[in-house]
Design an enzyme around this catalytic site. Sequence first.
Site, PDB file in Angstrom:
ATOM      1  NE  ARG A   1      50.782  28.082  15.068  1.00 31.30           N
ATOM      2  CZ  ARG A   1      50.177  28.576  15.862  1.00 31.30           C
ATOM      3  NH1 ARG A   1      50.281  29.129  16.997  1.00 31.30           N
ATOM      4  NH2 ARG A   1      48.777  28.906  14.899  1.00 31.30           N
TER       5      ARG A   1
ATOM      6  NE  ARG B   1      53.149  33.574  20.201  1.00 32.91           N
ATOM      7  CZ  ARG B   1      51.879  33.681  20.169  1.00 32.91           C
ATOM      8  NH1 ARG B   1      51.327  34.549  20.588  1.00 32.91           N
ATOM      9  NH2 ARG B   1      50.951  32.501  19.999  1.00 32.91           N
TER      10      ARG B   1
ATOM     11  NE  ARG C   1      54.888  37.931  17.297  1.00 34.18           N
ATOM     12  CZ  ARG C   1      54.324  38.742  17.715  1.00 34.18           C
ATOM     13  NH1 ARG C   1      55.009  39.766  18.216  1.00 34.18           N
ATOM     14  NH2 ARG C   1      52.861  38.891  17.765  1.00 34.18           N
TER      15      ARG C   1
ATOM     16  CG  ASP D   1      49.022  32.115  10.214  1.00 38.81           C
ATOM     17  OD1 ASP D   1      49.421  31.504  11.045  1.00 38.81           O
ATOM     18  OD2 ASP D   1      47.922  31.905   9.769  1.00 38.81           O
TER      19      ASP D   1
ATOM     20  CE1 TYR E   1      41.138  31.354  12.840  1.00 38.61           C
ATOM     21  CE2 TYR E   1      41.231  29.383  11.748  1.00 38.61           C
ATOM     22  CZ  TYR E   1      41.371  30.138  12.641  1.00 38.61           C
ATOM     23  OH  TYR E   1      41.869  29.471  13.731  1.00 38.61           O
TER      24      TYR E   1
HETATM   25  O1  CP3 Z   1      54.742  24.964  12.246  1.00 34.31           O
HETATM   26  C1  CP3 Z   1      55.254  25.747  12.176  1.00 34.31           C
HETATM   27  O2  CP3 Z   1      56.083  25.992  12.954  1.00 34.31           O
HETATM   28  C2  CP3 Z   1      54.941  26.553  10.939  1.00 34.31           C
HETATM   29  C3  CP3 Z   1      54.267  28.167  11.207  1.00 34.31           C
HETATM   30  C4  CP3 Z   1      52.874  27.829  11.351  1.00 34.31           C
HETATM   31  C5  CP3 Z   1      52.369  28.964  12.056  1.00 34.31           C
HETATM   32  N1  CP3 Z   1      50.941  29.120  11.979  1.00 34.31           N
HETATM   33  C6  CP3 Z   1      52.791  30.218  12.686  1.00 34.31           C
HETATM   34  C7  CP3 Z   1      52.172  31.110  13.604  1.00 34.31           C
HETATM   35  C8  CP3 Z   1      51.755  27.020  10.978  1.00 34.31           C
HETATM   36  C9  CP3 Z   1      51.927  26.035  10.051  1.00 34.31           C
HETATM   37  C10 CP3 Z   1      50.570  27.696  11.299  1.00 34.31           C
HETATM   38  C11 CP3 Z   1      49.167  27.211  11.053  1.00 34.31           C
HETATM   39  C12 CP3 Z   1      48.110  27.685  11.499  1.00 34.31           C
HETATM   40  N2  CP3 Z   1      47.855  29.012  11.714  1.00 34.31           N
HETATM   41  C13 CP3 Z   1      46.665  27.000  12.087  1.00 34.31           C
HETATM   42  C14 CP3 Z   1      46.670  25.655  11.614  1.00 34.31           C
HETATM   43  C15 CP3 Z   1      47.401  24.778  12.667  1.00 34.31           C
HETATM   44  C16 CP3 Z   1      46.982  25.140  14.097  1.00 34.31           C
HETATM   45  O3  CP3 Z   1      47.556  25.587  14.849  1.00 34.31           O
HETATM   46  O4  CP3 Z   1      45.548  24.814  14.516  1.00 34.31           O
HETATM   47  C17 CP3 Z   1      46.028  28.055  12.350  1.00 34.31           C
HETATM   48  C18 CP3 Z   1      44.463  27.712  12.589  1.00 34.31           C
HETATM   49  C19 CP3 Z   1      46.373  29.432  12.347  1.00 34.31           C
HETATM   50  C20 CP3 Z   1      45.708  30.714  12.310  1.00 34.31           C
HETATM   51  C21 CP3 Z   1      46.600  31.533  13.412  1.00 34.31           C
HETATM   52  N3  CP3 Z   1      47.716  31.969  13.248  1.00 34.31           N
HETATM   53  C22 CP3 Z   1      46.105  31.828  14.758  1.00 34.31           C
HETATM   54  C23 CP3 Z   1      44.752  31.326  15.327  1.00 34.31           C
HETATM   55  C24 CP3 Z   1      47.085  32.569  15.341  1.00 34.31           C
HETATM   56  C25 CP3 Z   1      47.115  33.070  16.615  1.00 34.31           C
HETATM   57  C26 CP3 Z   1      47.211  32.340  17.875  1.00 34.31           C
HETATM   58  C27 CP3 Z   1      48.401  32.147  18.492  1.00 34.31           C
HETATM   59  O5  CP3 Z   1      49.058  31.281  18.930  1.00 34.31           O
HETATM   60  O6  CP3 Z   1      48.892  33.545  18.716  1.00 34.31           O
HETATM   61  C28 CP3 Z   1      48.160  32.372  14.168  1.00 34.31           C
HETATM   62  C29 CP3 Z   1      49.393  33.247  14.643  1.00 34.31           C
HETATM   63  C30 CP3 Z   1      50.651  32.639  14.308  1.00 34.31           C
HETATM   64  N4  CP3 Z   1      50.851  31.702  13.520  1.00 34.31           N
HETATM   65  C31 CP3 Z   1      52.048  32.546  15.586  1.00 34.31           C
HETATM   66  C32 CP3 Z   1      52.761  31.689  14.675  1.00 34.31           C
HETATM   67  C33 CP3 Z   1      54.227  31.355  15.181  1.00 34.31           C
HETATM   68  C34 CP3 Z   1      51.957  33.035  16.573  1.00 34.31           C
HETATM   69  C35 CP3 Z   1      52.031  34.745  16.167  1.00 34.31           C
HETATM   70  C36 CP3 Z   1      52.901  35.521  17.133  1.00 34.31           C
HETATM   71  O7  CP3 Z   1      54.278  35.349  16.690  1.00 34.31           O
HETATM   72  O8  CP3 Z   1      52.499  36.376  17.362  1.00 34.31           O
END
Ligand code: CP3
Length: 356
Positions: free
Chosen positions: A27, A31, A40, A77, A154
């Site tokens: 990640r 943010r 964003r 994502d 999910y």
């Molecule tokens: O690593 C990276 O920089 C690449 C981008 C990436 C994102 N999500 C961006 C993201 C990757 C590889 C993921 C994987 C992901 N997404 C996983 C597996 C890894 C982990 O973290 O366990 C999972 C379970 C998800 C599902 C997901 N996406 C959730 C549960 C959420 C909400 C939680 C949160 O942090 O708000 C997301 C949103 C998400 N995916 C964000 C980002 C940068 C935040 C979204 C935002 O900008 O509001």
Amino acid sequence: MTRPKNDTFLRALLKEPTEYTPLWLMRQAGRYLPEYCQTRKRAGNFLNLCKTPSLACEVTLQPLARYDLDAAILFSDILTVPDAMGLGLYFEEGEGPKFERPLREEWAINDLTAPDPNDHLRYVMDAVVEIRRALDNSVPLIGFSGSPYTLACYMVEGGGSSDFRHVKTMLYDRPDLLHRILSVTADTVTAYLNAQIDSGAQAVMIFDTWGGSLSAAAYQEFSLAYMRRIVAGLKKEKDGERVPCIVFTKNGGLWLEDIAAIGCDGVGLDWTIDIGEARRRVGDKVALQGNVDPNVLFAGPDVVAAEAKKVLDSYGTGNTGHVFNLGHGISQFTPPENVSVLVDTVHSYSRLLRKS
Ligand code: CP3
């Protein structure tokens, strides 16, 4: 095709000697970076950001402009895959991901088919092409997908869950239905990762965030078996270069030897296992990625540096086989300046270790 100018990450994964320990952060575009929040905002919401290749490319590059990272990771994502399978992904502000049509009914599960990634996930492939062009062979680009079991969590729950009640009820009551979901999802993920490789991803990673919530037997049957199938179906080479694959099961430390045996090049570790012990357990079989607790980044800079050194010391010498990372994604509340301390410490201290 030649390797990127900085190919340290690829070399560490392939167990070729490196001058220092490479690192990237799960990640890394997110943010905690004010510039990410700005882009964003321009996109309107997170999904638009994922689905607009030029914006996905822009945020992918943001952490690399700030920090001396050794790899870029595609901005997307894991849940775009079930979205492409027709479940209707949406994000409720402040509530995390949700699906309009969770998979609970037998007829819907029987109707599930693997979408063509070059069609339904075209925007991801376009982002990969655009990012590779923008990177101009500076560092490698990592592509990724969720594991079938993590995606199924999910898909069946309809969003995040604290107890996985629905998916686990299905697992115990109707394992045939869960196997059908996992099988179609594994085919989808295999085609999706291969399409990313064809588009220019130079390594791929499978995120199994929830496999670690399973019993030992269920992990083998419902998570690991499908990741093994995916890894077996992945393209191993593109344009004469190997495309390494990393498998990360959060909370999977107990099953490390089994994970290392599925044919992947690297295993991601969360922070609950000592990386030196993990190395002794897997030997030369795979490279290891990890594993500082992301919460360390909330502490002062001296602590951040000390904790990074602990991981490097624990991994030990040998000049290769370690990709430094966090044990899970970086928190949105991380002070960006602490990331500089982490990156610089990993680079300088690992160079020093190689001289001692
Ligand atoms: O690593 C990276 O920089 C690449 C981008 C990436 C994102 N999500 C961006 C993201 C990757 C590889 C993921 C994987 C992901 N997404 C996983 C597996 C890894 C982990 O973290 O366990 C999972 C379970 C998800 C599902 C997901 N996406 C959730 C549960 C959420 C909400 C939680 C949160 O942090 O708000 C997301 C949103 C998400 N995916 C964000 C980002 C940068 C935040 C979204 C935002 O900008 O509001």
